[in-house]
Design an enzyme around this catalytic site. Structure first.
Site, short mmCIF file in Angstrom:
data_model
loop_
_atom_site.label_atom_id
_atom_site.label_comp_id
_atom_site.label_asym_id
_atom_site.label_seq_id
_atom_site.Cartn_x
_atom_site.Cartn_y
_atom_site.Cartn_z
N ASP A 111 0.85 -1.21 0.00
CA ASP A 111 0.00 0.00 0.00
C ASP A 111 0.88 1.24 0.00
OD1 ASP A 111 -2.05 -1.77 0.58
OD2 ASP A 111 -1.80 -1.47 2.74
N1 URA Z 1 -0.72 -5.85 4.29
C1 URA Z 1 -1.18 -4.60 4.27
O1 URA Z 1 -2.12 -4.28 4.98
N2 URA Z 1 -0.59 -3.72 3.46
C2 URA Z 1 0.46 -4.02 2.67
O2 URA Z 1 0.97 -3.16 1.95
C3 URA Z 1 0.94 -5.33 2.72
C4 URA Z 1 0.32 -6.22 3.53
#
Ligand code: URA
Length: 246
Positions: A111
């Site tokens: 993310d």
């Molecule tokens: N889990 C998440 O919540 N975000 C990420 O970027 C990777 C794993």
């Protein structure tokens, strides 16, 4: 150089294996003699030739990239950078943090708010292999939570929690500080760690991926990248010939 059809000319199998990081040509010849290498589904003989980019080559059943010019980067993604090749909102993207050429793409995603390790490559074979749920590589995260989870909350993470897209597989979860969680998952669902932590009532404040399979690197600062070594590339593809560095 390519042939008239636009295809790369055939190359000796041991040369292709050596380029993919399986060791010296002599070591690669041994792999072939031991019957561990297959081309297009048939066990390969010493002296076999393959067409890079067309022939499917596997070592111990695991497909490998055959094209020259394959690159593999390990990036420490900073917060706020998006895991795409281009962002309609004009935010910085991960591909802008690594060399422009050859063109690479991220393997999996983090993310925008999440920091940490991300592999970028132009090796579609490896990317596809890693993306397949059956090959679920372990990913380890450090999460700073808004509040401190109880032993019962941790147990829920370990047993799997119900999310709107189904129950998660059991995770490894332990507290490494009052509000600091170390969590290891091998699925790759969207915002999975954040949603799992929401589900147990302890939202994430900061999330950092610190390991992908056997690969970790504490010396890589946010925004920095380095090449993966050939053994690291092999270890990602899950070849039993690759030494584990965990
Ligand atoms: N889990 C998440 O919540 N975000 C990420 O970027 C990777 C794993």
């Amino acid at each position: 150089m390519t042939s008239g059809s636009g295809e790369a000319p055939p190359e000796r199998l041991q040369k292709v294996l050596a380029r993919a990081g399986f060791g010296s040509r002599r070591v690669c010849e041994t792999l072939i003699s031991e019957g561990r290498v297959a081309v297009d589904g048939a066990v390969a003989e010493l002296g076999a030739r393959v067409v890079p980019g067309r022939s499917t080559v596997t070592v111990d059943g695991v497909p490998i990239g055959t094209l020259p010019g394959l690159v593999y980067y390990l990036l420490n993604k900073p917060r706020g950078v998006v895991t795409t090749a281009s962002d309609p909102q004009g935010r910085a993207t991960v591909v802008e943090l690594v060399p422009r050429a050859p063109r690479v793409f991220p393997v999996g995603r983090l993310d925008a708010d999440t920091e940490g390790l991300l592999v970028l490559t132009n090796d579609g074979v490896l990317a596809q292999h890693l993306a397949h749920p059956r090959h679920g590589v372990e990913k380890e995260y450090l999460a700073e939570l808004e509040s401190s989870p109880s032993p019962g909350d941790l147990r829920r993470l370990r047993e799997g929690v119900e999310l709107d897209d189904g129950r998660t597989a059991p995770a490894k979860a332990s507290l490494v500080g009052e509000r600091a969680l170390r969590i290891v998952i091998h699925e790759g669902r969207n915002r999975q760690v954040r949603r799992m932590c929401d589900a147990i009532g302890h939202p994430v404040e900061r999330l950092v991926r610190v390991r992908i399979g056997p690969i970790s690197d504490r010396s890589l600062r946010p925004g920095e990248w380095r090449h993966l070594s050939p053994p690291e590339v092999r270890s990602l593809s899950g070849s039993p010939g690759a030494g584990s560095r965990s």
